[in-house]
Design a protein around this motif. Structure first.
Motif, PDB file in Angstrom:
ATOM      1  N   LYS A 172     -92.450  25.655 114.753  1.00 37.38           N
ATOM      2  CA  LYS A 172     -90.995  25.614 114.688  1.00 37.38           C
ATOM      3  C   LYS A 172     -90.463  27.049 114.663  1.00 37.38           C
ATOM      4  CE  LYS A 172     -90.788  21.176 114.504  1.00 37.38           C
ATOM      5  NZ  LYS A 172     -90.475  20.474 115.717  1.00 37.38           N
ATOM      6  N   THR A 173     -89.288  27.235 115.183  1.00 35.06           N
ATOM      7  CA  THR A 173     -88.670  28.553 115.249  1.00 35.06           C
ATOM      8  C   THR A 173     -88.265  29.032 113.866  1.00 35.06           C
ATOM      9  OG1 THR A 173     -87.849  28.115 117.461  1.00 35.06           O
ATOM     10  CG2 THR A 173     -86.722  29.842 116.218  1.00 35.06           C
ATOM     11  N   ASP A 174     -88.582  30.276 113.571  1.00 32.95           N
ATOM     12  CA  ASP A 174     -88.114  30.925 112.350  1.00 32.95           C
ATOM     13  C   ASP A 174     -86.665  31.320 112.602  1.00 32.95           C
ATOM     14  OD1 ASP A 174     -87.441  32.584 110.256  1.00 32.95           O
ATOM     15  OD2 ASP A 174     -89.153  33.932 110.509  1.00 32.95           O
ATOM     16  N   MET A 175     -85.742  30.627 111.979  1.00 36.07           N
ATOM     17  CA  MET A 175     -84.319  30.836 112.258  1.00 36.07           C
ATOM     18  C   MET A 175     -83.845  32.240 111.903  1.00 36.07           C
ATOM     19  SD  MET A 175     -83.206  28.236 113.805  1.00 36.07           S
ATOM     20  CE  MET A 175     -81.431  28.385 113.724  1.00 36.07           C
ATOM     21  N   THR A 176     -84.605  32.959 111.064  1.00 37.05           N
ATOM     22  CA  THR A 176     -84.204  34.335 110.742  1.00 37.05           C
ATOM     23  C   THR A 176     -84.432  35.275 111.917  1.00 37.05           C
ATOM     24  OG1 THR A 176     -86.352  34.941 109.791  1.00 37.05           O
ATOM     25  CG2 THR A 176     -84.718  33.965 108.287  1.00 37.05           C
ATOM     26  N   GLY A 231     -84.812  19.876 126.243  1.00 31.10           N
ATOM     27  CA  GLY A 231     -83.835  19.178 125.430  1.00 31.10           C
ATOM     28  C   GLY A 231     -84.404  17.961 124.736  1.00 31.10           C
ATOM     29  N   PRO A 232     -83.534  17.250 124.022  1.00 32.07           N
ATOM     30  CA  PRO A 232     -83.987  16.132 123.198  1.00 32.07           C
ATOM     31  C   PRO A 232     -84.680  15.010 123.972  1.00 32.07           C
ATOM     32  CG  PRO A 232     -81.709  16.678 122.674  1.00 32.07           C
ATOM     33  CD  PRO A 232     -82.094  17.487 123.860  1.00 32.07           C
ATOM     34  N   ILE A 276     -90.809  21.175 126.089  1.00 29.15           N
ATOM     35  CA  ILE A 276     -90.897  20.166 125.047  1.00 29.15           C
ATOM     36  C   ILE A 276     -90.624  20.855 123.711  1.00 29.15           C
ATOM     37  CG2 ILE A 276     -92.367  18.401 123.989  1.00 29.15           C
ATOM     38  CD1 ILE A 276     -91.649  18.037 127.061  1.00 29.15           C
ATOM     39  N   GLY A 277     -89.676  20.299 122.957  1.00 26.02           N
ATOM     40  CA  GLY A 277     -89.331  20.896 121.662  1.00 26.02           C
ATOM     41  C   GLY A 277     -88.509  22.166 121.848  1.00 26.02           C
TER      42      GLY A 277
END
Length: 121
Positions: free
Chosen positions: A73-77, A26-27, A45-46
């Motif tokens: 970063k996660t590919d939101m698709t 989490g944050p 982390i992240g």
């Protein structure tokens, strides 16, 4: 959420007292890993879309690492749509739906840009 960090610490202290295996993400741990030092077995982390499945496999093999951090970063698709059909909506006054991550602003008091980066859809 960062505003809940003190309560999170209280819960973690109790879980540690009970000898539980503790995994946290989490944050707050993303921006301040030392806050929960000694209270968790595994820290994420992240984002965790890629690291969570790896952790589960490691955990099944009794080989969990103390720290997992997703490189990209996660590919939101690639993120599955929420299964809203599983909710009993009559029990909820309102709901939220995440359609992107991050924020276009760089506010010095906010952790979103650290944990999620710039807006991505």
């Amino acid at each position: 959420m960062i505003v809940q960090r003190e309560r999170m610490r209280e819960i973690l202290v109790e879980l540690r007292r009970r000898s539980c295996f503790i995994v946290i993400g989490g944050p707050w741990i993303t921006v301040n890993e030392t806050y929960f030092a000694g209270l968790v077995d595994v820290a994420f982390i992240g984002e965790a879309e890629e690291t969570w499945p790896r952790f589960l496999e490691d955990w099944r093999n009794n080989a969990a690492e103390p720290r997992y951090e997703q490189a990209d970063k996660t590919d939101m698709t690639t993120v599955p749509c929420p299964r809203l059909d599983l909710l009993k909506m009559k029990h909820y006054a309102f709901g939220s739906l995440q359609f992107s991550r991050g924020c276009p602003f760089q506010c010095e008091f906010c952790d979103i840009i650290v944990g999620s980066g710039a807006v991505r859809g």
